[in-house]
Design an enzyme around this catalytic site. Structure first.
Site, PDB file in Angstrom:
ATOM      1  N   GLU A  54       0.870  -1.175   0.000  1.00 43.87           N
ATOM      2  CA  GLU A  54       0.000   0.000   0.000  1.00 43.87           C
ATOM      3  C   GLU A  54       0.905   1.222   0.000  1.00 43.87           C
ATOM      4  O   GLU A  54       1.872   1.269   0.753  1.00 43.87           O
ATOM      5  CB  GLU A  54      -0.884   0.006   1.243  1.00 43.87           C
ATOM      6  N   GLU A 113      -1.598  11.378   4.101  1.00 44.15           N
ATOM      7  CA  GLU A 113      -2.733  11.254   5.003  1.00 44.15           C
ATOM      8  C   GLU A 113      -2.472  12.097   6.241  1.00 44.15           C
ATOM      9  O   GLU A 113      -1.325  12.419   6.562  1.00 44.15           O
ATOM     10  CB  GLU A 113      -3.009   9.797   5.386  1.00 44.15           C
TER      11      GLU A 113
END
Length: 282
Positions: A172, A177
């Site tokens: 991933e 974020e």
């Protein structure tokens, strides 16, 4: 050159009939179904040079979502602990479900809004918005970029990231974020989750801001190469990671979502704004 006027629009065309100027911005004559005609000609990632035209782009200037590019839920697979009608619930203890009602548009672009409403999943108190390119665009390697205005609140978890098309996690690639659960409103995180030596291990870095990250727009980018990943914030190198070439050598798709922090009770509503998402091939 030819001039074409229609209604309140003015277009300038070359002698082959390609539109090269509309509403005052340059338009690429190489636009495809996956590129936005509003994407400027020869645009480069912020702080970068040497790339061709984007192979995927959305400038979010329309009044509604381009559903030929974007889906509004996770893929309907067992990995996401999907619920009917599928893909609107995560498996990470977040407090929200997802559906298209969490997506709107304004003069700045696309708006994902997190609100107190159990419309998406009855047992979850919140509903929010997300987009994925799972059905339209999956690729191996490239430069990925989004310009975003993050929510300036606690307990928000906005993210722009890549996930394997075959649903076999990890890897991933979290381009950016911001988990503000612990009042980390002065930081963004940039992470690669890798499959070896321990599945789910990760290499992450924190990028610090002089003021709340949601006070201004920022451009988040990642250059994914076979043995190297570099993360950028407003053109500034945030992290440079060397990886085994087998760690991430298959197609991935893009996700941009606005979650609430895990096991939190956010004060809603709040929003994540996105003015463009673009991808260049190596």
């Amino acid at each position: 050159m030819l001039l074409n006027a229609s209604g309140d629009s003015i277009s300038i065309l070359d002698f082959s009939g390609n539109t090269v100027l509309v509403y005052g911005y340059e338009e690429s004559p190489h636009a495809s179904a996956l590129t936005d005609p509003a994407t400027p000609l020869n645009v480069q990632p912020v702080g970068q040079t040497g790339f061709g035209d984007p192979v995927f782009s959305d400038e979010f200037k329309a009044a509604s979502l381009n559903t030929s590019k974007w889906e509004t839920q996770y893929p309907d697979t067992s990995f996401w602990n999907a619920t009917t009608p599928g893909g609107n619930k995560t498996n990470t203890d977040e407090p929200q479900g997802y559906d298209a009602s969490g997506i709107s548009f304004d003069e700045d672009g696309m708006v994902l809004t997190f609100r107190e409403d159990n419309a998406a999943v009855p047992e979850l108190a919140y509903t929010s918005g997300m987009v994925t390119s799972y059905s339209s665009f999956n690729t191996t390697y490239g430069y990925f970029e989004a310009r975003m205005l993050l929510p300036n609140v606690d307990d928000a978890w906005p993210a722009f990231w890549l996930f394997p098309t075959d649903q076999n996690w990890p890897p991933e690639l979290d381009i950016a974020e911001n988990d503000s659960q612990n009042s980390y409103n002065l930081q963004t995180y940039h992470t690669f989750h890798y499959p070896s030596p321990t599945p789910g291990g990760n290499s992450s870095t924190v990028y610090d801001y002089p003021e709340d990250v949601g006070a201004n727009w920022h451009v988040f980018g990642a250059l994914w190469e076979p043995e190297r990943i570099r993360w950028y914030v407003d053109g500034d190198l945030a992290k440079d990671l060397t990886i085994d070439s087998t760690y991430a050598d298959g197609d991935m798709f893009m996700i941009c979502n606005l979650a609430g922090a895990k096991e939190s009770t956010p004060v809603a509503p709040f929003s994540l704004k996105i003015s463009h998402i673009r991808v260049w091939e190596l």
